[in-house]
Design a protein around this motif. Structure first.
Motif, mmCIF file in Angstrom:
data_model
loop_
_atom_site.group_PDB
_atom_site.id
_atom_site.type_symbol
_atom_site.label_atom_id
_atom_site.label_comp_id
_atom_site.label_asym_id
_atom_site.label_seq_id
_atom_site.Cartn_x
_atom_site.Cartn_y
_atom_site.Cartn_z
ATOM 1 N N GLY A 34 0.795 -1.216 0.000
ATOM 2 C CA GLY A 34 0.000 0.000 0.000
ATOM 3 C C GLY A 34 0.832 1.272 0.000
ATOM 4 N N LEU A 35 2.076 1.179 -0.422
ATOM 5 C CA LEU A 35 2.968 2.338 -0.402
ATOM 6 C C LEU A 35 3.219 2.898 -1.796
ATOM 7 C CD1 LEU A 35 5.578 0.847 2.084
ATOM 8 C CD2 LEU A 35 3.700 2.399 2.604
ATOM 9 N N GLY A 36 2.446 2.474 -2.766
ATOM 10 C CA GLY A 36 2.663 2.872 -4.149
ATOM 11 C C GLY A 36 2.429 4.332 -4.431
ATOM 12 N N SER A 37 1.684 5.019 -3.598
ATOM 13 C CA SER A 37 1.386 6.426 -3.864
ATOM 14 C C SER A 37 2.367 7.382 -3.192
ATOM 15 C CB SER A 37 -0.038 6.748 -3.395
ATOM 16 O OG SER A 37 -0.133 6.546 -1.998
ATOM 17 N N LEU A 38 3.373 6.855 -2.512
ATOM 18 C CA LEU A 38 4.362 7.719 -1.874
ATOM 19 C C LEU A 38 5.234 8.399 -2.932
ATOM 20 C CD1 LEU A 38 5.527 5.493 1.103
ATOM 21 C CD2 LEU A 38 4.065 7.505 1.196
ATOM 22 N N GLU A 39 5.664 9.609 -2.630
ATOM 23 C CA GLU A 39 6.456 10.378 -3.592
ATOM 24 C C GLU A 39 7.765 9.697 -3.995
ATOM 25 O OE1 GLU A 39 8.365 14.820 -4.193
ATOM 26 O OE2 GLU A 39 7.292 14.343 -2.353
ATOM 27 N N PRO A 40 8.528 9.112 -3.055
ATOM 28 C CA PRO A 40 9.771 8.448 -3.495
ATOM 29 C C PRO A 40 9.524 7.284 -4.454
ATOM 30 C CG PRO A 40 9.817 8.794 -1.124
ATOM 31 C CD PRO A 40 8.439 9.150 -1.603
ATOM 32 N N VAL A 41 8.436 6.581 -4.274
ATOM 33 C CA VAL A 41 8.113 5.472 -5.178
ATOM 34 C C VAL A 41 7.774 6.016 -6.559
ATOM 35 C CG1 VAL A 41 6.509 3.567 -5.592
ATOM 36 C CG2 VAL A 41 7.336 4.019 -3.274
ATOM 37 N N THR A 42 6.980 7.069 -6.600
ATOM 38 C CA THR A 42 6.614 7.688 -7.872
ATOM 39 C C THR A 42 7.841 8.221 -8.597
ATOM 40 O OG1 THR A 42 4.500 8.327 -6.892
ATOM 41 C CG2 THR A 42 5.123 9.420 -8.928
ATOM 42 N N VAL A 43 8.743 8.843 -7.853
ATOM 43 C CA VAL A 43 9.970 9.371 -8.453
ATOM 44 C C VAL A 43 10.832 8.238 -9.006
ATOM 45 C CG1 VAL A 43 12.136 10.551 -7.931
ATOM 46 C CG2 VAL A 43 9.980 11.490 -7.095
ATOM 47 N N ALA A 44 10.959 7.158 -8.265
ATOM 48 C CA ALA A 44 11.783 6.031 -8.725
ATOM 49 C C ALA A 44 11.204 5.396 -9.985
ATOM 50 C CB ALA A 44 11.914 4.990 -7.619
ATOM 51 N N VAL A 45 9.901 5.219 -10.023
ATOM 52 C CA VAL A 45 9.264 4.630 -11.207
ATOM 53 C C VAL A 45 9.391 5.573 -12.398
ATOM 54 C CG1 VAL A 45 7.058 3.894 -12.185
ATOM 55 C CG2 VAL A 45 7.699 3.179 -9.888
ATOM 56 N N GLY A 46 9.156 6.854 -12.176
ATOM 57 C CA GLY A 46 9.286 7.832 -13.258
ATOM 58 C C GLY A 46 10.698 7.899 -13.797
ATOM 59 N N ALA A 47 11.672 7.861 -12.909
ATOM 60 C CA ALA A 47 13.073 7.893 -13.343
ATOM 61 C C ALA A 47 13.427 6.648 -14.146
ATOM 62 C CB ALA A 47 13.993 8.025 -12.130
ATOM 63 N N THR A 48 12.893 5.504 -13.752
ATOM 64 C CA THR A 48 13.154 4.273 -14.497
ATOM 65 C C THR A 48 12.547 4.341 -15.891
ATOM 66 O OG1 THR A 48 13.218 2.987 -12.471
ATOM 67 C CG2 THR A 48 12.820 1.771 -14.496
ATOM 68 N N VAL A 49 11.328 4.853 -15.977
ATOM 69 C CA VAL A 49 10.669 4.971 -17.284
ATOM 70 C C VAL A 49 11.454 5.921 -18.192
ATOM 71 C CG1 VAL A 49 8.600 5.857 -18.436
ATOM 72 C CG2 VAL A 49 8.379 4.379 -16.445
ATOM 73 N N ILE A 50 11.880 7.057 -17.639
ATOM 74 C CA ILE A 50 12.625 8.032 -18.441
ATOM 75 C C ILE A 50 13.972 7.462 -18.871
ATOM 76 C CG2 ILE A 50 13.822 10.257 -18.319
ATOM 77 C CD1 ILE A 50 11.445 11.253 -16.634
ATOM 78 N N SER A 51 14.685 6.830 -17.954
ATOM 79 C CA SER A 51 16.003 6.298 -18.324
ATOM 80 C C SER A 51 15.894 5.162 -19.333
ATOM 81 C CB SER A 51 16.773 5.841 -17.083
ATOM 82 O OG SER A 51 16.156 4.719 -16.496
ATOM 83 N N ASP A 52 14.888 4.312 -19.204
ATOM 84 C CA ASP A 52 14.702 3.237 -20.181
ATOM 85 C C ASP A 52 14.331 3.799 -21.550
ATOM 86 O OD1 ASP A 52 15.327 1.397 -18.287
ATOM 87 O OD2 ASP A 52 13.297 0.596 -18.059
ATOM 88 N N THR A 53 13.480 4.811 -21.574
ATOM 89 C CA THR A 53 13.085 5.426 -22.838
ATOM 90 C C THR A 53 14.267 6.098 -23.516
ATOM 91 O OG1 THR A 53 10.861 5.786 -21.964
ATOM 92 C CG2 THR A 53 11.483 7.048 -23.908
#
Length: 94
Positions: A21-40
């Protein structure tokens, strides 16, 4: 290059974090966004490298690759993928 995309560790941990239930935390969102950007961006660099390897380097060819193909891919991802995702989620949720 492909190995670096397959080795992305964030999606593996995301399922665990979401289950807690921690998926909406800001650090999680930042980590997922950074992964998407770096992979792209890795895929963009890979596409440029393949293009240069197969046809040779030319400034006009690079400009054409970046100017023509990138906006089409961005539009496809923003509009096509979001609609496809919404459709799939509707079907899965019932």
């Amino acid at each position: 290059m492909i190995g670096s995309l397959l080795a992305s560790h964030t999606p593996v941990g995301l399922s665990i974090v979401s289950r807690l239930g921690l998926g909406s935390l800001e650090p999680v969102t930042v980590a997922v966004g950074a992964t998407v950007i770096s992979d792209t961006l890795s895929l963009v660099v890979f596409a440029i490298c393949v293009s240069i390897y197969t046809t040779g380097f030319s400034p006009s060819g690079l400009a054409l690759l970046l100017g023509r193909d990138r906006p089409a891919i961005i539009a496809l991802v923003l509009f096509g993928l979001s609609r496809l995702g919404a459709y799939v989620l509707k079907r899965v949720r019932g």
